[in-house]
Enzyme design. Structure first.
Site, PDB file in Angstrom:
ATOM      1  N   SER A 141       0.802  -1.228   0.000  1.00  0.00           N
ATOM      2  CA  SER A 141       0.000   0.000   0.000  1.00  0.00           C
ATOM      3  C   SER A 141       0.836   1.278   0.000  1.00  0.00           C
ATOM      4  O   SER A 141       0.315   2.354  -0.282  1.00  0.00           O
ATOM      5  CB  SER A 141      -0.943   0.010   1.210  1.00  0.00           C
ATOM      6  OG  SER A 141      -0.216   0.131   2.416  1.00  0.00           O
ATOM      7  N   LYS A 167       1.015   4.361   6.988  1.00  0.00           N
ATOM      8  CA  LYS A 167       0.490   5.191   5.897  1.00  0.00           C
ATOM      9  C   LYS A 167       1.129   6.574   5.985  1.00  0.00           C
ATOM     10  O   LYS A 167       1.865   6.888   6.923  1.00  0.00           O
ATOM     11  CB  LYS A 167      -1.033   5.349   6.005  1.00  0.00           C
ATOM     12  CG  LYS A 167      -1.825   4.058   6.104  1.00  0.00           C
ATOM     13  CD  LYS A 167      -1.876   3.288   4.816  1.00  0.00           C
ATOM     14  CE  LYS A 167      -2.693   2.008   4.963  1.00  0.00           C
ATOM     15  NZ  LYS A 167      -2.653   1.172   3.741  1.00  0.00           N
TER      16      LYS A 167
END
Length: 278
Positions: free
Chosen positions: A42, A119
């Site tokens: 991701s 993230k």
């Protein structure tokens, strides 16, 4: 008898040494740095599957999430940070707190599952965010975007989970070249990094997100392959993340394994030793 006494003392000293070593390691991991191995794609191309890094836990101060978790399903071990420090959860504050900066790559606890996620922080408390035609807007202004060629990787199983990459030029057969469009994104504070795009999909067109006070908004750099704050927690995303759930900042990759295990040293990527995280 003397021999038995010496043998017993030696065993006891060995046990104490192991206990002290574990205590020191636990304190070090709780207060300073936590190891983290990238399990998914991701955050490509900033972070690749198999990157091994240490998270700087001093960056934002300490909360219940700073306590270490030890989860080894194969042996039935599941000691969570909340099991140890759950008494400190709920007030959304931190000890020796420092505010994170927009653009930081952050490891945090998922607000529902408690699992560690990594993230990029793009939204601060009070921000209004929206993605329009794949472009991130912060407080009604689009972020800077500049085309930056193509990201390429081999279409094959990656990491211990055997994850296969999604490709913009797909479907791509085993061993083929998987491509994604790459752009350089620049946030309002001047932080720049690469983002990847695969397809035109729902997450490229969103409603408005109003970040609550004491919370943050995160996105993966691999934009079309990331479950992040764009999705509510009920839909498998992370939603808004409370300040107390931040664990630390990812600053530097120590080494990176392209194989199924970090122990397979012959698969380590030679260009990622001590690489800074931008």
């Amino acid at each position: 008898m003397a021999t038995k006494a010496k043998s017993g003392n030696a065993i006891w000293e060995t046990i104490k040494t192991i206990v002290y070593a574990l205590l020191i390691a636990g304190v070090f991991r709780t207060l300073f740095f936590q190891p983290f191995w990238i399990p998914s794609g991701s955050m490509k191309e900033t972070l690749l599957i198999g990157d091994f890094l240490f998270v700087n836990k001093m960056a934002y101060g300490y909360s219940y999430a700073s306590c270490p978790s030890l989860i080894i399903p194969s042996v039935g071990l599941n000691v969570d940070a909340e099991d140890i420090c759950g008494f400190a959860k709920g007030d959304n504050t931190r000890l020796l707190a420092s505010d994170p900066e927009r653009g930081d790559v952050v490891v945090f606890r998922h607000p529902v599952s408690g699992r560690d996620f990594i993230k990029r922080l793009v939204g601060l408390p009070g921000d209004k965010l929206q993605i329009k035609d794949g472009v991130l807007h912060i407080n009604d202004a689009p972020v800077g975007l500049e085309d930056n060629g193509v990201f390429e990787e081999i279409a094959t199983a990656q990491g211990p989970q055997g994850l296969r990459p999604r490709c913009e030029n797909g479907p791509v057969g085993e061993g083929g070249v998987c491509q994604k469009s790459r752009q350089t994104e620049t946030l309002p504070n001047g932080v720049s990094y690469s983002v990847l795009n695969i397809a035109n999909q729902g997450s490229d067109h969103t409603g408005i997100y109003q970040v609550p006070e004491g919370h943050f908004f995160f996105m993966g750099d691999n934009r079309d392959n990331s479950a992040d704050s764009r999705l509510p927690q009920a839909a498998g995303g992370v939603g808004f993340v409370p300040f107390e759930n931040l664990i630390g900042r990812a600053d530097r990759i120590m080494f990176s394994s392209a194989g199924r295990s970090m122990l397979f040293f012959w698969t380590w990527r030679s260009d990622r030793f001590f690489k800074g995280v931008d």
